[in-house]
Design a protein around this motif. Structure first.
Motif, PDB file in Angstrom:
ATOM      1  N   ILE A 105       0.815  -1.218   0.000  1.00 39.71           N
ATOM      2  CA  ILE A 105       0.000   0.000   0.000  1.00 39.71           C
ATOM      3  C   ILE A 105       0.848   1.266   0.000  1.00 39.71           C
ATOM      4  CG2 ILE A 105      -1.728   1.310   1.297  1.00 39.71           C
ATOM      5  CD1 ILE A 105      -2.845  -1.428   2.230  1.00 39.71           C
ATOM      6  N   LEU A 106       1.853   1.325   0.859  1.00 40.68           N
ATOM      7  CA  LEU A 106       2.642   2.558   0.947  1.00 40.68           C
ATOM      8  C   LEU A 106       3.593   2.745  -0.234  1.00 40.68           C
ATOM      9  CD1 LEU A 106       3.544   2.869   4.756  1.00 40.68           C
ATOM     10  CD2 LEU A 106       1.696   3.954   3.467  1.00 40.68           C
ATOM     11  N   MET A 107       4.055   1.656  -0.817  1.00 34.82           N
ATOM     12  CA  MET A 107       5.012   1.775  -1.925  1.00 34.82           C
ATOM     13  C   MET A 107       4.344   2.042  -3.268  1.00 34.82           C
ATOM     14  SD  MET A 107       7.983   1.514  -0.537  1.00 34.82           S
ATOM     15  CE  MET A 107       9.090   1.237  -1.927  1.00 34.82           C
ATOM     16  N   TYR A 439       9.734  -3.597   6.278  1.00 30.43           N
ATOM     17  CA  TYR A 439       8.509  -2.805   6.228  1.00 30.43           C
ATOM     18  C   TYR A 439       7.775  -2.739   7.570  1.00 30.43           C
ATOM     19  CZ  TYR A 439       9.466  -2.694   1.296  1.00 30.43           C
ATOM     20  OH  TYR A 439      10.077  -2.482   0.083  1.00 30.43           O
ATOM     21  N   CYS A 440       8.564  -2.619   8.631  1.00 28.85           N
ATOM     22  CA  CYS A 440       7.993  -2.375   9.958  1.00 28.85           C
ATOM     23  C   CYS A 440       8.669  -1.168  10.601  1.00 28.85           C
ATOM     24  CB  CYS A 440       8.123  -3.610  10.848  1.00 28.85           C
ATOM     25  SG  CYS A 440       9.814  -4.220  10.994  1.00 28.85           S
ATOM     26  N   TYR A 441       9.578  -0.540   9.874  1.00 26.00           N
ATOM     27  CA  TYR A 441      10.299   0.648  10.347  1.00 26.00           C
ATOM     28  C   TYR A 441      10.221   1.692   9.243  1.00 26.00           C
ATOM     29  CZ  TYR A 441      14.271   3.657  11.618  1.00 26.00           C
ATOM     30  OH  TYR A 441      15.064   4.734  11.928  1.00 26.00           O
ATOM     31  N   TYR A 442       9.413   2.729   9.457  1.00 25.34           N
ATOM     32  CA  TYR A 442       9.234   3.749   8.416  1.00 25.34           C
ATOM     33  C   TYR A 442       8.928   5.106   9.048  1.00 25.34           C
ATOM     34  CZ  TYR A 442       4.608   1.650   9.207  1.00 25.34           C
ATOM     35  OH  TYR A 442       3.479   1.103   9.784  1.00 25.34           O
ATOM     36  N   PRO A 443       9.893   5.657   9.793  1.00 29.69           N
ATOM     37  CA  PRO A 443       9.663   6.943  10.470  1.00 29.69           C
ATOM     38  C   PRO A 443       9.462   8.112   9.512  1.00 29.69           C
ATOM     39  CG  PRO A 443      11.976   6.321  10.610  1.00 29.69           C
ATOM     40  CD  PRO A 443      11.255   5.135  10.053  1.00 29.69           C
ATOM     41  N   PHE A 444       9.866   7.958   8.256  1.00 28.25           N
ATOM     42  CA  PHE A 444       9.659   9.009   7.262  1.00 28.25           C
ATOM     43  C   PHE A 444       8.647   8.585   6.206  1.00 28.25           C
ATOM     44  CE2 PHE A 444      13.957   9.704   8.922  1.00 28.25           C
ATOM     45  CZ  PHE A 444      13.861  11.039   9.301  1.00 28.25           C
ATOM     46  N   SER A 445       7.810   7.599   6.550  1.00 32.79           N
ATOM     47  CA  SER A 445       6.872   6.981   5.623  1.00 32.79           C
ATOM     48  C   SER A 445       7.652   6.211   4.549  1.00 32.79           C
ATOM     49  CB  SER A 445       5.928   8.011   5.006  1.00 32.79           C
ATOM     50  OG  SER A 445       4.898   7.365   4.279  1.00 32.79           O
ATOM     51  N   LEU A 446       6.941   5.732   3.543  1.00 33.26           N
ATOM     52  CA  LEU A 446       7.553   4.924   2.493  1.00 33.26           C
ATOM     53  C   LEU A 446       6.957   5.304   1.144  1.00 33.26           C
ATOM     54  CD1 LEU A 446       7.298   1.409   4.229  1.00 33.26           C
ATOM     55  CD2 LEU A 446       9.431   2.633   3.777  1.00 33.26           C
ATOM     56  N   GLY A 447       7.662   4.927   0.093  1.00 30.75           N
ATOM     57  CA  GLY A 447       7.113   5.071  -1.245  1.00 30.75           C
ATOM     58  C   GLY A 447       7.161   6.482  -1.784  1.00 30.75           C
ATOM     59  N   PRO A 448       6.328   6.748  -2.807  1.00 33.94           N
ATOM     60  CA  PRO A 448       6.407   8.039  -3.510  1.00 33.94           C
ATOM     61  C   PRO A 448       6.087   9.247  -2.634  1.00 33.94           C
ATOM     62  CG  PRO A 448       4.490   6.760  -4.230  1.00 33.94           C
ATOM     63  CD  PRO A 448       5.337   5.840  -3.425  1.00 33.94           C
ATOM     64  N   ARG A 449       5.316   9.054  -1.554  1.00 32.19           N
ATOM     65  CA  ARG A 449       4.970  10.191  -0.704  1.00 32.19           C
ATOM     66  C   ARG A 449       5.725  10.164   0.619  1.00 32.19           C
ATOM     67  NH1 ARG A 449      -0.668  13.023  -2.002  1.00 32.19           N
ATOM     68  NH2 ARG A 449       0.438  14.564  -0.739  1.00 32.19           N
ATOM     69  N   SER A 450       6.886   9.527   0.592  1.00 31.21           N
ATOM     70  CA  SER A 450       7.748   9.571   1.773  1.00 31.21           C
ATOM     71  C   SER A 450       8.289  10.991   1.943  1.00 31.21           C
ATOM     72  CB  SER A 450       8.907   8.582   1.648  1.00 31.21           C
ATOM     73  OG  SER A 450       9.713   8.900   0.527  1.00 31.21           O
ATOM     74  N   CYS A 451       8.836  11.254   3.119  1.00 29.52           N
ATOM     75  CA  CYS A 451       9.278  12.612   3.459  1.00 29.52           C
ATOM     76  C   CYS A 451      10.389  13.098   2.537  1.00 29.52           C
ATOM     77  CB  CYS A 451       9.753  12.641   4.911  1.00 29.52           C
ATOM     78  SG  CYS A 451      10.436  14.233   5.416  1.00 29.52           S
TER      79      CYS A 451
END
Length: 507
Positions: A105-107, A439-451
């Motif tokens: 979903i996030l990627m 995919y259990c550590y994503y403090p800046f989010s993941l994928g195209p809308r990551s920080c």
């Protein structure tokens, strides 16, 4: 008398008609919520507090008590599994801690940001806040256009050129800490870090010198007020209708206006310089102006989007980095062995140098591990949401489309099944040879809308921490709590109050 009776009859009929309409609307809403429950109640989840409000009372009770809502998400995930349902009025949130679904979903760009949250970020109690900027934009085309134009301001080549500013502003903090050490007074590290990170983002992004370690401005308070208002605006749909909240709502609106008025002034000054042919830096402010289109044919909405992005970068570039650094100092002060190991690396790599180079940062491997471990336990932005437009199966459970998927990096970072002894601060989890979290550590989010600014933030954090470890010892003042304050972002509730002294073992 007859006229009075006629008016009375009309009034009575109008009242009965309005009562009938209200009853029909209430019945319709009741039936719609009943339908939503029937559609999603096969998904595991905790009992609802009420038919209409769902789990809202639990979350609001936690906010009132100063607790972190994500602690409840963690507890529920451990009880009900990797997929669980939460109800808020007629909205359904599916919280997901399944790494495979998180990746899917996030990627992927086909799962948009959630409309409700985007709407609540657009304005705070009627005052425009993040609007249609990079963080608030729901429409992917509008977001992608802005992101593409902003990217050059965060390229590795441009970030290398910021090392001078990072060093300069960090040196201002070191001077302040030297004064505090000499006077043997206690100080809130969070407050000082808020000042220095705001100084950095003002200078690097907007070309403005604030010098907050020597002068006071209303900006830090305004940012804190806006974030707290944002939290209530998102989690409590009825907050603004409570008369007791009107003074705070007024503060939030004034804080929004202050940030946007400041942005308008700084943008005007930069545009004037550009129109006069003056040399201007290729910083975030220049990119913000470019992202709005041709300067001589801007619409009113283009102007507003420039201010949206100003507020976004002004807040995001300061708040999260300051909180991460404060949590990091708090944990290092509690773990002297880890502190000494990080300090030894700084001594080996930096030595007595005042200016830290970009290449030096790459050699501070253990310090990177310390900062990553800090974000595992204390992700300053603890969660993200996405819309699920179509049906999907997650961990064997059929999820009907039309709901919202919520991902809590706070919860997954504290789960035993992903991290052994999860509440133990252990930077070796992120050793280069250690298995990478899946995919259990994503403090800046993941994928195209990551920080977009994650590399910027971590460079700044490394420079500040390296200089601090190079020159000072710090000890937590006894009696503090290690509680977390949830104001939309997570921060140390105590402020990390320390005594500071000069290192007596410097090489």
């Amino acid at each position: 008398m007859a006229v009075f009776q006629l008016i009375l009859n009309w009034t009575s009929q109008a009242f009965m008609f309005l009562f009938f309409l209200t009853f029909i609307a209430f019945l319709g809403y009741y039936l719609y919520i009943k339908y939503i429950h029937m559609k999603y109640d096969h998904i595991p989840g905790p009992p609802r507090d009420s038919f209409f409000f769902g789990h809202t009372p639990t979350i609001l009770r936690m906010m009132k008590n100063g607790e972190v809502a994500h602690d409840k998400f963690l507890k529920w995930a451990e009880i009900y599994g990797p997929v669980l349902r939460l109800n808020f009025l007629h909205y359904v949130f599916i919280t997901v801690s399944c790494p495979e679904a998180t990746k899917e979903i996030l990627m992927s760009p086909k799962y948009p940001k959630e409309k409700l949250v985007s709407k609540r970020l657009f304005s705070l109690f009627g005052e425009r806040f993040l609007g249609n900027g990079l963080l608030g934009a729901h429409n992917r085309e509008k977001w992608y256009k802005q992101r593409r134009i902003m990217d050059p301001a965060f390229s590795s080549l441009y970030l290398r050129g910021l090392m001078g500013t990072f060093n300069e502003r960090a040196e201002n903090l070191m001077s302040k800490l030297a004064d505090i050490a000499n006077s043997k007074t206690e100080t809130s590290m969070l407050h000082l870090l808020n000042c220095v990170t705001l100084d950095v983002i003002a200078k690097v992004a907007f070309g403005v010198d604030l010098d907050l370690l020597k002068t006071s401005t209303p900006f830090p308070k305004a940012i804190e007020t806006c974030l707290k208002g944002m939290l209530y605006n998102i989690r409590d749909s009825f907050f603004q209708f409570n008369p007791k909240n009107r003074p705070f709502i007024k503060e939030v609106r004034e804080a929004c206006r202050l940030l946007r008025t400041t942005g308008a002034q700084w943008i005007h000054e930069r545009k004037t310089a550009m129109e006069n042919g003056d040399d201007v830096p290729k910083d975030i402010l220049t990119q913000i102006i470019k992202s709005a289109g041709q300067e001589n044919s801007m619409t009113k909405e283009d102007e507003e989007i420039m201010l949206d992005n100003f507020v976004t970068f002004f807040i995001a570039g300061q708040e999260t980095t300051a909180n991460q650094l404060a949590f990091c100092i708090m944990e290092l002060a509690r773990h002297p062995t880890i502190l000494e190991k990080a300090r030894q690396e700084v001594d080996d790599v930096i030595g007595m140098k005042r200016d830290i180079s970009y290449d030096d940062l790459g050699q501070l491997i253990y310090l990177s591990q310390v900062l990553k471990e800090t974000l595992r336990i204390y992700p300053t932005v603890p969660g993200v949401t996405r819309e699920l437009p179509e049906d999907m199966v997650i961990s064997g459970i059929h999820i009907p489309g039309g709901c919202v998927c919520a991902f809590s990096s706070y919860a997954t970072g504290r789960m035993e099944k992903f991290f052994k002894d999860p509440l133990t601060f252990d930077p070796d989890r992120f050793h280069p040879d250690a298995p990478k979290p899946y995919y259990c550590y994503y403090p800046f989010s993941l994928g195209p809308r990551s920080c977009l600014g994650q590399n910027f933030a971590q460079m700044e954090a490394k420079v500040v921490m390296a200089k601090l470890l190079q020159r000072f010892d710090f000890t937590l003042v006894p009696g503090q709590t290690f509680d977390i304050l949830d104001t939309g972002t997570l921060r140390p509730k105590s402020g990390v109050v320390c005594t500071v002294s000069h290192r007596n073992d410097k090489k």
